[in-house]
Enzyme design. Structure first.
Site, PDB file in Angstrom:
ATOM      1  N   ASN A  33       0.984  -0.880   0.019  1.00  0.00           N
ATOM      2  CA  ASN A  33       0.010  -0.159  -0.090  1.00  0.00           C
ATOM      3  C   ASN A  33       0.942   1.257  -0.050  1.00  0.00           C
ATOM      4  O   ASN A  33       1.449   1.591   1.188  1.00  0.00           O
ATOM      5  CB  ASN A  33      -0.879  -0.083   1.217  1.00  0.00           C
ATOM      6  CG  ASN A  33      -1.641   1.110   1.419  1.00  0.00           C
ATOM      7  OD1 ASN A  33      -1.914   1.778   0.376  1.00  0.00           O
ATOM      8  ND2 ASN A  33      -2.208   1.479   2.620  1.00  0.00           N
ATOM      9  N   LYS A  89       0.148   4.367  -0.409  1.00  0.00           N
ATOM     10  CA  LYS A  89      -0.637   5.532   0.223  1.00  0.00           C
ATOM     11  C   LYS A  89      -0.428   6.482  -0.619  1.00  0.00           C
ATOM     12  O   LYS A  89      -0.384   6.450  -2.076  1.00  0.00           O
ATOM     13  CB  LYS A  89      -0.065   5.772   1.718  1.00  0.00           C
ATOM     14  CG  LYS A  89      -0.321   4.446   2.488  1.00  0.00           C
ATOM     15  CD  LYS A  89      -0.156   4.698   4.004  1.00  0.00           C
ATOM     16  CE  LYS A  89      -0.041   3.649   4.535  1.00  0.00           C
ATOM     17  NZ  LYS A  89      -0.035   3.594   6.064  1.00  0.00           N
ATOM     18  N   HIS A 136      -9.476   0.982   5.065  1.00  0.00           N
ATOM     19  CA  HIS A 136      -8.195   1.249   5.771  1.00  0.00           C
ATOM     20  C   HIS A 136      -8.370   2.153   7.106  1.00  0.00           C
ATOM     21  O   HIS A 136      -9.325   3.195   6.739  1.00  0.00           O
ATOM     22  CB  HIS A 136      -7.144   1.868   4.620  1.00  0.00           C
ATOM     23  CG  HIS A 136      -5.846   1.958   5.124  1.00  0.00           C
ATOM     24  ND1 HIS A 136      -5.672   2.873   6.127  1.00  0.00           N
ATOM     25  CD2 HIS A 136      -4.675   0.939   4.945  1.00  0.00           C
ATOM     26  CE1 HIS A 136      -4.029   2.417   6.456  1.00  0.00           C
ATOM     27  NE2 HIS A 136      -3.680   1.624   5.737  1.00  0.00           N
ATOM     28  N   GLU A 138      -6.724   4.655   8.017  1.00  0.00           N
ATOM     29  CA  GLU A 138      -6.543   6.148   7.571  1.00  0.00           C
ATOM     30  C   GLU A 138      -7.901   6.718   6.744  1.00  0.00           C
ATOM     31  O   GLU A 138      -8.327   7.864   6.970  1.00  0.00           O
ATOM     32  CB  GLU A 138      -5.235   6.347   6.451  1.00  0.00           C
ATOM     33  CG  GLU A 138      -3.992   6.148   7.472  1.00  0.00           C
ATOM     34  CD  GLU A 138      -2.854   5.550   6.694  1.00  0.00           C
ATOM     35  OE1 GLU A 138      -2.773   5.677   5.539  1.00  0.00           O
ATOM     36  OE2 GLU A 138      -2.018   5.191   7.331  1.00  0.00           O
ATOM     37  N   GLU A 180      -5.235  -5.028  10.833  1.00  0.00           N
ATOM     38  CA  GLU A 180      -4.263  -4.165  10.876  1.00  0.00           C
ATOM     39  C   GLU A 180      -4.417  -3.323  12.445  1.00  0.00           C
ATOM     40  O   GLU A 180      -5.489  -2.274  12.373  1.00  0.00           O
ATOM     41  CB  GLU A 180      -4.380  -2.980   9.953  1.00  0.00           C
ATOM     42  CG  GLU A 180      -4.112  -3.497   8.374  1.00  0.00           C
ATOM     43  CD  GLU A 180      -3.642  -2.263   7.441  1.00  0.00           C
ATOM     44  OE1 GLU A 180      -2.526  -2.618   6.908  1.00  0.00           O
ATOM     45  OE2 GLU A 180      -4.144  -1.502   7.219  1.00  0.00           O
ATOM     46  N   GLY A 202       2.353   2.433  10.575  1.00  0.00           N
ATOM     47  CA  GLY A 202       3.386   3.572  10.643  1.00  0.00           C
ATOM     48  C   GLY A 202       4.024   3.818  11.833  1.00  0.00           C
ATOM     49  O   GLY A 202       4.840   4.962  11.675  1.00  0.00           O
ATOM     50  N   SER A 251       3.840  -2.204  10.444  1.00  0.00           N
ATOM     51  CA  SER A 251       4.911  -2.069  10.542  1.00  0.00           C
ATOM     52  C   SER A 251       5.592  -3.452  10.356  1.00  0.00           C
ATOM     53  O   SER A 251       6.359  -4.131  11.082  1.00  0.00           O
ATOM     54  CB  SER A 251       5.338  -1.643  12.077  1.00  0.00           C
ATOM     55  OG  SER A 251       4.861  -0.319  12.071  1.00  0.00           O
TER      56      SER A 251
HETATM   57  C1  PEP Z   1      -0.644   0.037   6.345  1.00  0.00           C
HETATM   58  O1  PEP Z   1      -1.035   1.331   6.347  1.00  0.00           O
HETATM   59  O2  PEP Z   1      -1.511  -0.472   5.508  1.00  0.00           O
HETATM   60  C2  PEP Z   1       0.380  -0.379   6.969  1.00  0.00           C
HETATM   61  C3  PEP Z   1       0.421  -1.648   7.183  1.00  0.00           C
HETATM   62  O3  PEP Z   1       1.307   0.613   7.145  1.00  0.00           O
HETATM   63  P1  PEP Z   1       3.032   0.390   7.704  1.00  0.00           P
HETATM   64  O4  PEP Z   1       3.505  -1.025   7.151  1.00  0.00           O
HETATM   65  O5  PEP Z   1       3.655   1.416   7.177  1.00  0.00           O
HETATM   66  O6  PEP Z   1       2.826   0.293   9.118  1.00  0.00           O
END
Ligand code: PEP
Length: 260
Positions: A9, A11, A100, A102, A172, A178, A217
């Site tokens: 992703n 983003k 998601h 966000e 998630e 992040g 992460s």
């Molecule tokens: C995400 O936003 O889908 C995600 C997993 O981000 P990150 O790997 O940067 O934590």
């Protein structure tokens, strides 16, 4: 057997120039490796990159698929600034990330709207990657299972058995996205198993074939351990998907963790 997936992703990162470059780097690295037909690679660039990305991955035999990061639920109309499922379908997009955290946080998306998007995407024969997960306070006050169950029921439980078979889920934990913090492999496995059980309670054995990806992460140094867990079928990768070498290293970890 469930499909294993590594999805990147991006983003709101990369324009068409840096994006093309990243996809070409990914392909170059993949060409040096033995592909595993049961591990798919999904790339979710911004909308503006989809058309170019489609041309780059066209005819590839590397098991790479294209995803969008969101869409509207209507096919067309007066929705300024929105992109419809039929527009994505016309670009050979195979997956759409929906719900998601966000989108939930910054655009106030609720599961009732996400449910409509999911149905629309399935009607266009694309696969939704439905994201669910708890906030930090919900983990700390131990309500995370209640929260996740509610998300799944509201977003997915109006689907027919047939529609449910085309779902991919991403767990998630919002506190891990992040932030550099990640759930331990045991914490992630517990929730993945819980998600599968929740789906099983309504859809029976269909739940056994639904890929559930971990996101939060996930990096080259923790991916292997996470992917050895039995209910974790891959990863939705944010930050580490922006560097071809890190993304491919995570893909390799998944490939070696799951036997064909
Ligand atoms: C995400 O936003 O889908 C995600 C997993 O981000 P990150 O790997 O940067 O934590």
């Amino acid at each position: 057997m469930r499909t294993n997936i590594i999805a990147g992703n991006w983003k709101m990162n990369n324009d068409i120039f840096t994006g093309n470059n990243l996809i070409n780097q990914i392909i170059k690295l993949l060409e040096k490796e033995n592909a595993n037909p049961n591990v798919k690679i999904v790339i979710a660039p911004p909308y503006t990159n989809l058309s170019e990305a489609k041309e780059i991955i066209k005819n590839n035999t590397l098991n790479i698929y294209l995803s969008a990061q969101n869409c509207h639920y209507e096919d067309k109309g007066a929705f300024t600034g929105e992109i419809s499922p039929s527009m994505l379908d016309a670009l050979s997009v195979s997956y759409v990330i929906l719900g998601h955290s966000e989108r939930r946080l910054y655009f106030n998306e609720k599961d009732t709207i996400i449910a409509k998007k999911i149905t629309s995407v399935i009607n266009h024969k694309m696969t939704p990657i439905y994201c669910c997960g708890e906030l930090l306070e919900e983990r700390e006050n131990n309500t995370y299972k209640t929260v996740i169950k509610k998300q799944i029921e509201e977003a997915l439980f109006s689907l027919s058995n047939e529609q449910m078979q085309s779902i991919v889920i991403a767990y998630e934990p919002v506190w891990a996205i992040g932030t550099g913090k990640n759930a331990t492999s045991q914490e992630a496995q517990e929730v993945h198993q819980f998600i599968r059980q929740t789906i099983k309670s309504k859809y029976g054995t269909i739940a056994d074939n639904i890929p559930i990806l971990y996101g939060g992460s996930c990096k080259p140094d923790n991916a292997q351990e996470i992917f050895t867990m039995p209910d974790i079928d891959g990863g939705l990768i944010g930050g580490a998907s922006l560097k071809a070498s890190e993304f491919i290293s995570i893909w390799k970890s998944l490939k070696s963790s799951k036997t064909i």
